[in-house]
Design a protein around this motif. Structure first.
Motif, PDB file in Angstrom:
ATOM      1  N   GLY A  72       0.824  -1.211   0.000  1.00 44.04           N
ATOM      2  CA  GLY A  72       0.000   0.000   0.000  1.00 44.04           C
ATOM      3  C   GLY A  72       0.853   1.254   0.000  1.00 44.04           C
ATOM      4  O   GLY A  72       2.090   1.203   0.057  1.00 44.04           O
ATOM      5  N   PHE A  73       0.179   2.380  -0.056  1.00 43.33           N
ATOM      6  CA  PHE A  73       0.838   3.678   0.009  1.00 43.33           C
ATOM      7  C   PHE A  73       0.067   4.565   0.984  1.00 43.33           C
ATOM      8  O   PHE A  73      -1.167   4.457   1.096  1.00 43.33           O
ATOM      9  N   GLU A  74       0.809   5.427   1.648  1.00 44.10           N
ATOM     10  CA  GLU A  74       0.160   6.447   2.480  1.00 44.10           C
ATOM     11  C   GLU A  74       0.160   7.764   1.702  1.00 44.10           C
ATOM     12  O   GLU A  74       1.211   8.205   1.218  1.00 44.10           O
ATOM     13  N   ALA A  75      -1.027   8.368   1.551  1.00 45.09           N
ATOM     14  CA  ALA A  75      -1.148   9.637   0.832  1.00 45.09           C
ATOM     15  C   ALA A  75      -0.748  10.778   1.757  1.00 45.09           C
ATOM     16  O   ALA A  75      -1.280  10.905   2.864  1.00 45.09           O
ATOM     17  N   LEU A  76       0.194  11.595   1.307  1.00 42.57           N
ATOM     18  CA  LEU A  76       0.709  12.706   2.100  1.00 42.57           C
ATOM     19  C   LEU A  76       0.473  14.008   1.342  1.00 42.57           C
ATOM     20  O   LEU A  76       0.769  14.106   0.143  1.00 42.57           O
ATOM     21  N   LEU A  77      -0.048  15.012   2.040  1.00 48.65           N
ATOM     22  CA  LEU A  77      -0.393  16.289   1.411  1.00 48.65           C
ATOM     23  C   LEU A  77       0.855  17.137   1.199  1.00 48.65           C
ATOM     24  O   LEU A  77       1.699  17.258   2.102  1.00 48.65           O
ATOM     25  N   ARG A  78       0.947  17.752   0.023  1.00 46.84           N
ATOM     26  CA  ARG A  78       2.056  18.649  -0.289  1.00 46.84           C
ATOM     27  C   ARG A  78       1.484  19.944  -0.893  1.00 46.84           C
ATOM     28  O   ARG A  78       0.470  19.928  -1.583  1.00 46.84           O
ATOM     29  N   TRP A  79       2.165  21.059  -0.602  1.00 47.36           N
ATOM     30  CA  TRP A  79       1.721  22.380  -1.094  1.00 47.36           C
ATOM     31  C   TRP A  79       2.911  23.111  -1.670  1.00 47.36           C
ATOM     32  O   TRP A  79       3.871  23.404  -0.954  1.00 47.36           O
TER      33      TRP A  79
END
Length: 784
Positions: A563-570
């Motif tokens: 799986g993958f963990e979704a990480l927020l980027r800006w």
């Protein structure tokens, strides 16, 4: 006592009553006059319409008679044998002589002849050119036509020349100008105005003499269907008038000229002016009588009211006043009520002042009172130069765990606690001005304190509130955070100084609570930067400036990416990439985390649909987003829009979601589980009651916090804790993921302990969607 000025004459009740009666009479009089005027206007209008209709009929007859007269004169010449012979032989001199004789006899300006080839004899120019086409254009049976030539209107009357077939036509031209119009006006019994109209290039109508301005009403009047031509109102520069239009037949289907007859309203209403003046004069006389009578009546009513007015002015100025009660009617009862009211005003004013400037629960001054006092102290400090010796200090206090007291023990206990603190603070700061600013926030103002007095007082308060306070039968340890600002250095006015103290208090709360902090300029700068970042964050939400990165979660048992963990980027337009630790706390404080979280959920599910079926996507959900209404719908909509299987979505939460109550949270988790979504407990081991949450809800996965994983290979205690968590998860039939794996030694230790999945820089940093797809296609292997 100041002398009370007398009532203004036009502000007195007597004058107002008189004015009221007079106004009512005037309104009634105006209404009667208006109705009379309408009746007069209607009668005049009806009369004018009848006259216009009759005059129109007369004009029609005159027009027909004129045509017959001119055609008869022309027929005499057209039937003359000598004239027809001259026409047949082309004898121009004979033709010209005959036409000239006809012009004199018929009293017309111009007589001409048109041959079958359209050649005109007896005239030239634009009128001759127009006349040449008339015999060929008018319908059969029509003997005349009206044409417009160079802005002038002419009536052309035709008589055929037969020998025995038509060998030409005699045409008589009559200009329809001002002279002709005046002749028509003299035929009417009323003062009508006759005007000749012509059609302009754009299709509208205008007068040939320029006396009428073009207007839509004029166009509608002339172009009305034949059966609907009735008098209508025209509003011209010379005044309103009723008008009737008669289009004049031309050589085409559309009339190019028309006769307009008008009857001005002024002339129609002139006979009724004496009647209207008589009604107005009678009304004025009646109005004068009403004013005189109403003033006399109002004088007897207004005297006691005037006495009440004087007494009320005295009370308004702060003096005590009473009026004499005369009689037992409405005025007498009003006077008695006034006396009772005047007696109670002082008490009510005092109570109102207490409510406006004091807190009703603690009896302390409120924020309004504090601000006024602080302004006065700072102004006095500036005048005396005391600011060089300490100025004014403000301490802002915020109770650390007051909400928990209300939630667990009830608001009654919370109110009792606030009252105790309200009693305690004045004993600790007898030299200060103490106020309650909000539910659990207080302030202390010290005027010209000694250099160390603000710090010493703040520390004493911290120590006093660190020990339990007993409210009823409940011992309560509350704790307090304190922010301190000293003016004028930290603020030259009351608002700025209070803001500075508030920023220092915010710093104290973020530094762990239960501490004191002085204001520093860097706090103000940080607050401004935070505000700028908040504005940029709102713009980022609206413009879609966020992206997702994906960090693989490695399955040690299957030896592949699970799986993958979704990480927020800006990526900020000017600041570049910003760390989530910079903007996530602001997003949670402002509530923007909710729309951001919805976007993350949708985008993560959409991306995961391109991965193999065994690869899951994990999405972190903040406590604020999780508790927001409709979170379940957000998850359902994201799954439906992406067509992702629910079992492949893993929602990661922390223990903070349980802080506002365990029951609703567990119910929502069960609803998500029923949809097929997996639930993971993130940062396990860092909370204070994790085991109770595991008992309340059977999580699908426990994520071991990196603070235990990093030392797992060297620290036996850390290894023991990790082993205990893995064994506990195995007993609960729950998967485990170790976060922050960075070395081979850590991997070996975790594999030996039986950890199911791992995540960390040892395998990969967070990557974009394309790189994540490449990692799935070329899977990594764990070597330890």
């Amino acid at each position: 006592m100041r002398v009370v000025r007398p009532l203004l004459r036009f502000g007195s009740l007597r004058t107002r009553l008189a004015t009221l009666y007079a106004t009512l009479f005037a309104v009634a009089l105006i209404g009667v006059a208006a109705i009379a005027h309408l009746v007069i206007v209607r009668n005049a209008q009806t009369s004018v319409i009848a006259e216009l209709t009759a005059s129109g009929t007369v004009y029609d007859r005159i027009w027909a008679l004129r045509e017959a007269s001119l055609k008869g004169a022309a027929d005499v010449v057209a039937r003359d044998f000598g004239f027809r012979s001259a026409v047949a032989s082309g004898d121009g001199s004979t033709i010209a002589s005959a036409l000239d004789s006809l012009r004199v006899r018929a009293a017309v300006p111009l007589a001409m002849m048109v041959d079958p080839n359209g050649v005109v004899t007896g005239a030239n120019g634009a009128l001759a050119k127009a006349a040449a086409g008339v015999p060929f254009a008018i319908p059969d049976g029509q003997n005349d036509a009206v044409v417009v030539v160079d802005g002038r209107v002419f009536r052309l009357v035709l008589s055929p020349i037969l020998a025995p077939t038509e060998i030409g036509w005699i045409v008589l031209a009559v200009p329809l100008d001002g002279v002709e119009m005046r002749n028509l006006e003299r035929l009417s019994a009323i003062p009508l105005i006759a005007t000749m109209l012509r059609r302009t290039d754009d299709g509208s109508w205008t007068s040939i003499d320029g006396t009428l301005r073009p207007e839509p009403a004029l166009d509608r009047l002339v172009d009305a269907p034949r059966g609907a031509r009735t008098p209508a109102v025209l509003d011209q520069a010379d005044g309103g008038a009723l008008a009737l239009a008669k289009p004049l037949a031309g050589i085409g289907k559309r009339a190019e000229a028309a006769l307009l007859i008008r009857y001005p309203y002024a002339a129609a209403l002139a006979p009724y002016r004496p009647l209207e003046l008589g009604i107005g004069a009678a009304g004025l006389v009646g109005l004068l009588l009403v004013v005189v009578g109403s003033r006399r009546l109002a004088r007897s009513i207004a005297r006691p009211i005037a006495a009440l007015d004087k007494a009320a002015r005295l009370v308004e100025e702060g003096a005590h006043a009473e009026v004499e009660v005369v009689g037992r009617d409405e005025i007498g009862r009003l006077a008695a009520s006034f006396n009772r009211m005047a007696t109670g005003i002082a008490e009510r004013e005092q109570r109102i002042a207490d409510l406006a400037f004091n807190d009703t629960l603690t009896g302390l001054p409120n924020r309004v009172s504090l601000r006024e006092t602080l302004e006065q102290l700072m102004a006095r400090s500036a005048r005396t130069g005391a600011d060089r010796h300490g100025g004014v200090a403000v301490l802002c206090l915020d109770l650390d765990r007051f909400k928990a007291v209300n939630d667990t023990l009830g608001h009654g206990v919370g109110d009792g606690l606030l009252r105790q603190i309200g009693d305690l603070l004045p004993t600790m700061a007898p030299d200060g001005y103490i106020a309650r600013l909000s539910a659990d926030e207080f302030a202390i103002v010290l005027a010209e304190p000694a250099p160390d007095r603000p710090r010493a007082l703040a520390q004493a308060i911290l120590d006093a509130l660190a020990t339990p306070l007993v409210v009823g039968e409940h011992p309560i340890t509350i704790g307090v955070s304190i922010g301190i600002a000293v003016g004028p250095g930290d603020g030259a006015d009351a608002d700025t100084l209070l803001k500075s103290a508030g920023l220092a208090l915010y710093r104290a709360k973020t530094d762990g609570r239960g501490v004191l902090r002085f204001f520093e300029q860097a706090l103000d700068e940080a607050a401004r930067k935070r505000r700028e970042l908040e504005l940029d964050l709102r713009e980022a939400v609206s413009q879609g400036q966020f992206t997702l990165a994906f960090q693989p979660i490695f399955d040690l048992k299957a030896d592949r990416i699970g799986g993958f963990e979704a990480l927020l980027r800006w990526h900020h337009p000017t600041r570049g990439w910003l760390s989530p630790t910079e903007f996530i706390p602001i997003a949670e404080e402002t509530g923007l985390i909710v729309p951001i979280g919805e976007w993350v959920m949708r985008e993560a599910c959409r991306t995961a649909t391109r991965w193999p079926g065994h690869v899951r996507i994990a999405v972190n959900v903040s406590a604020l987003q999780f508790r927001s209404p409709g979170f379940q719908s957000v998850v359902l909509q994201a799954l439906a829009a992406s067509a992702l299987e629910p079992r492949r979505l893993e929602v990661e939460i922390t223990e903070s979601v349980f802080l506002d109550g365990e029951g609703p949270v567990v119910a929502l988790l069960h609803r998500l589980r029923a949809m097929g979504v997996r639930i993971a407990l993130d940062d396990f081991g860092t909370g204070y009651s994790s085991l109770s949450y595991l008992r309340s809800f059977p999580f699908d996965k426990i994520k071991i916090d990196r603070s235990f994983v990093i030392p797992v290979a060297e620290d036996k205690s850390a290894a023991a804790i990790v082993q205990a968590i893995i064994d506990l998860a195995a007993a609960l039939n729950t998967d485990t993921t170790a976060e922050g794996v960075e070395t081979e030694a850590q991997l070996a230790a975790l594999r030996a302990q039986g950890c199911g999945t791992i995540q960390g820089y040892l395998f990969s940093r967070p990557v974009d969607a394309a790189a994540a797809m490449a990692q799935i296609a070329q899977p990594m292997r764990a070597v330890a």
